[in-house]
Scaffold this motif. Structure first.
Motif, PDB file in Angstrom:
ATOM      1  N   LEU A  23     -62.809 -50.603 -13.150  1.00  0.00           N
ATOM      2  CA  LEU A  23     -63.019 -51.554 -12.058  1.00  0.00           C
ATOM      3  C   LEU A  23     -63.228 -50.828 -10.738  1.00  0.00           C
ATOM      4  CD1 LEU A  23     -63.174 -54.481 -11.096  1.00  0.00           C
ATOM      5  CD2 LEU A  23     -60.682 -54.469 -10.880  1.00  0.00           C
ATOM      6  N   ALA A  24     -62.446 -49.796 -10.484  1.00  0.00           N
ATOM      7  CA  ALA A  24     -62.587 -49.029  -9.242  1.00  0.00           C
ATOM      8  C   ALA A  24     -63.973 -48.396  -9.140  1.00  0.00           C
ATOM      9  CB  ALA A  24     -61.498 -47.970  -9.158  1.00  0.00           C
ATOM     10  N   ASP A  25     -64.478 -47.869 -10.251  1.00  0.00           N
ATOM     11  CA  ASP A  25     -65.822 -47.277 -10.238  1.00  0.00           C
ATOM     12  C   ASP A  25     -66.878 -48.314  -9.876  1.00  0.00           C
ATOM     13  OD1 ASP A  25     -64.772 -44.815 -10.925  1.00  0.00           O
ATOM     14  OD2 ASP A  25     -65.323 -44.974 -13.050  1.00  0.00           O
ATOM     15  N   GLU A  26     -66.765 -49.501 -10.432  1.00  0.00           N
ATOM     16  CA  GLU A  26     -67.722 -50.571 -10.131  1.00  0.00           C
ATOM     17  C   GLU A  26     -67.591 -51.044  -8.688  1.00  0.00           C
ATOM     18  OE1 GLU A  26     -66.936 -53.475 -13.147  1.00  0.00           O
ATOM     19  OE2 GLU A  26     -68.017 -52.337 -14.675  1.00  0.00           O
ATOM     20  N   LEU A  27     -66.354 -51.185  -8.217  1.00  0.00           N
ATOM     21  CA  LEU A  27     -66.133 -51.639  -6.842  1.00  0.00           C
ATOM     22  C   LEU A  27     -66.637 -50.616  -5.828  1.00  0.00           C
ATOM     23  CD1 LEU A  27     -62.606 -53.250  -7.164  1.00  0.00           C
ATOM     24  CD2 LEU A  27     -64.790 -54.425  -6.785  1.00  0.00           C
ATOM     25  N   GLU A  28     -66.524 -49.350  -6.166  1.00  0.00           N
ATOM     26  CA  GLU A  28     -67.018 -48.304  -5.266  1.00  0.00           C
ATOM     27  C   GLU A  28     -68.524 -48.442  -5.056  1.00  0.00           C
ATOM     28  OE1 GLU A  28     -66.035 -43.640  -4.454  1.00  0.00           O
ATOM     29  OE2 GLU A  28     -65.870 -44.389  -6.504  1.00  0.00           O
ATOM     30  N   ILE A  29     -69.235 -48.847  -6.089  1.00  0.00           N
ATOM     31  CA  ILE A  29     -70.674 -49.060  -5.989  1.00  0.00           C
ATOM     32  C   ILE A  29     -70.968 -50.323  -5.175  1.00  0.00           C
ATOM     33  CG2 ILE A  29     -72.773 -49.584  -7.296  1.00  0.00           C
ATOM     34  CD1 ILE A  29     -71.491 -47.854  -9.588  1.00  0.00           C
ATOM     35  N   VAL A  30     -70.262 -51.401  -5.499  1.00  0.00           N
ATOM     36  CA  VAL A  30     -70.498 -52.685  -4.817  1.00  0.00           C
ATOM     37  C   VAL A  30     -70.188 -52.590  -3.327  1.00  0.00           C
ATOM     38  CG1 VAL A  30     -69.673 -55.075  -4.654  1.00  0.00           C
ATOM     39  CG2 VAL A  30     -70.115 -54.064  -6.892  1.00  0.00           C
ATOM     40  N   ALA A  31     -69.130 -51.889  -2.991  1.00  0.00           N
ATOM     41  CA  ALA A  31     -68.688 -51.820  -1.592  1.00  0.00           C
ATOM     42  C   ALA A  31     -69.176 -50.550  -0.885  1.00  0.00           C
ATOM     43  CB  ALA A  31     -67.170 -51.905  -1.542  1.00  0.00           C
ATOM     44  N   ALA A  32     -70.157 -49.866  -1.440  1.00  0.00           N
ATOM     45  CA  ALA A  32     -70.622 -48.590  -0.881  1.00  0.00           C
ATOM     46  C   ALA A  32     -71.049 -48.703   0.577  1.00  0.00           C
ATOM     47  CB  ALA A  32     -71.766 -48.034  -1.720  1.00  0.00           C
ATOM     48  N   SER A  33     -71.698 -49.791   0.941  1.00  0.00           N
ATOM     49  CA  SER A  33     -72.162 -49.932   2.322  1.00  0.00           C
ATOM     50  C   SER A  33     -70.997 -50.013   3.298  1.00  0.00           C
ATOM     51  CB  SER A  33     -73.051 -51.166   2.468  1.00  0.00           C
ATOM     52  OG  SER A  33     -72.312 -52.339   2.195  1.00  0.00           O
ATOM     53  N   CYS A  34     -69.888 -50.537   2.851  1.00  0.00           N
ATOM     54  CA  CYS A  34     -68.706 -50.651   3.704  1.00  0.00           C
ATOM     55  C   CYS A  34     -67.875 -49.372   3.656  1.00  0.00           C
ATOM     56  CB  CYS A  34     -67.871 -51.842   3.239  1.00  0.00           C
ATOM     57  SG  CYS A  34     -66.320 -52.062   4.119  1.00  0.00           S
ATOM     58  N   LEU A  35     -67.627 -48.866   2.464  1.00  0.00           N
ATOM     59  CA  LEU A  35     -66.745 -47.716   2.302  1.00  0.00           C
ATOM     60  C   LEU A  35     -67.395 -46.401   2.704  1.00  0.00           C
ATOM     61  CD1 LEU A  35     -65.098 -48.598  -1.141  1.00  0.00           C
ATOM     62  CD2 LEU A  35     -64.207 -49.015   1.151  1.00  0.00           C
ATOM     63  N   GLY A  36     -68.721 -46.334   2.653  1.00  0.00           N
ATOM     64  CA  GLY A  36     -69.427 -45.093   2.946  1.00  0.00           C
ATOM     65  C   GLY A  36     -69.194 -44.549   4.337  1.00  0.00           C
ATOM     66  N   ALA A  46     -58.604 -47.735   0.841  1.00  0.00           N
ATOM     67  CA  ALA A  46     -59.276 -49.029   0.829  1.00  0.00           C
ATOM     68  C   ALA A  46     -59.695 -49.406  -0.583  1.00  0.00           C
ATOM     69  CB  ALA A  46     -60.491 -49.012   1.758  1.00  0.00           C
ATOM     70  N   LEU A  47     -60.261 -48.457  -1.325  1.00  0.00           N
ATOM     71  CA  LEU A  47     -60.700 -48.714  -2.699  1.00  0.00           C
ATOM     72  C   LEU A  47     -59.514 -49.023  -3.605  1.00  0.00           C
ATOM     73  CD1 LEU A  47     -63.014 -48.866  -4.727  1.00  0.00           C
ATOM     74  CD2 LEU A  47     -62.742 -46.392  -5.073  1.00  0.00           C
ATOM     75  N   LYS A  48     -58.432 -48.281  -3.463  1.00  0.00           N
ATOM     76  CA  LYS A  48     -57.226 -48.526  -4.256  1.00  0.00           C
ATOM     77  C   LYS A  48     -56.701 -49.945  -4.014  1.00  0.00           C
ATOM     78  CE  LYS A  48     -52.938 -47.555  -3.075  1.00  0.00           C
ATOM     79  NZ  LYS A  48     -51.743 -46.869  -2.647  1.00  0.00           N
ATOM     80  N   ASN A  49     -56.602 -50.326  -2.756  1.00  0.00           N
ATOM     81  CA  ASN A  49     -56.061 -51.643  -2.436  1.00  0.00           C
ATOM     82  C   ASN A  49     -57.026 -52.764  -2.789  1.00  0.00           C
ATOM     83  OD1 ASN A  49     -53.293 -51.398  -1.185  1.00  0.00           O
ATOM     84  ND2 ASN A  49     -54.412 -49.793  -0.140  1.00  0.00           N
ATOM     85  N   LEU A  50     -58.322 -52.531  -2.672  1.00  0.00           N
ATOM     86  CA  LEU A  50     -59.306 -53.524  -3.106  1.00  0.00           C
ATOM     87  C   LEU A  50     -59.195 -53.743  -4.611  1.00  0.00           C
ATOM     88  CD1 LEU A  50     -61.739 -55.381  -2.640  1.00  0.00           C
ATOM     89  CD2 LEU A  50     -63.199 -53.347  -2.872  1.00  0.00           C
ATOM     90  N   THR A  51     -59.063 -52.665  -5.354  1.00  0.00           N
ATOM     91  CA  THR A  51     -58.902 -52.758  -6.808  1.00  0.00           C
ATOM     92  C   THR A  51     -57.624 -53.516  -7.150  1.00  0.00           C
ATOM     93  OG1 THR A  51     -60.081 -50.655  -7.055  1.00  0.00           O
ATOM     94  CG2 THR A  51     -58.790 -51.426  -8.942  1.00  0.00           C
ATOM     95  N   GLY A  52     -56.538 -53.183  -6.480  1.00  0.00           N
ATOM     96  CA  GLY A  52     -55.274 -53.885  -6.704  1.00  0.00           C
ATOM     97  C   GLY A  52     -55.362 -55.357  -6.374  1.00  0.00           C
TER      98      GLY A  52
END
Length: 112
Positions: A23-36, A46-52
């Motif tokens: 799930l974290a791998d997929e979310l990292e792709i989806v949220a790339a524009s924000c997390l980048g 941010a990714l850890k807490n989004l996944t949680g």
């Protein structure tokens, strides 16, 4: 990609670490524009807490138990990203996540 926090998060939420990683791998792709735009410590948090947040809201909450029939009832958790501590932390690290993962609010009105 291995995330250093995945094992701990899986333990907190009672799910398989492979599920958290996937799930974290997929979310990292989806949220790339924000997390980048974030520096690495903030991006990881941010990714850890989004996944949680997404796992916790997906699991639902126990609404009733019955020992005699050994049954449990669950209700989906609702609310914005601020509905649980994971979502609150994700938004603190990356406020732009709230617009990407907006929760649709709906209601019912009875008219006579």
């Amino acid at each position: 990609m291995a995330h250093t926090w995945a094992q701990a998060l899986a333990g907190e939420l009672g799910v398989q670490v492979e599920y958290v990683e996937s799930l974290a791998d997929e979310l990292e792709i989806v949220a790339a524009s924000c997390l980048g735009a974030l520096a690495e410590p903030a991006k990881s948090s941010a990714l850890k807490n989004l996944t949680g947040y997404l796992i916790d809201t997906e699991l639902g909450a126990v609404t009733s138990e019955s020992l005699g029939s050994a049954s449990m009832s669950f209700a989906a958790k609702r609310g914005s990203m601020r509905a649980n501590r994971y979502g609150q932390m994700a938004v603190l690290f990356a406020p732009c996540l709230e617009s990407i993962f907006a929760t649709k609010k709906s209601g019912v009105m009875l008219i006579r």
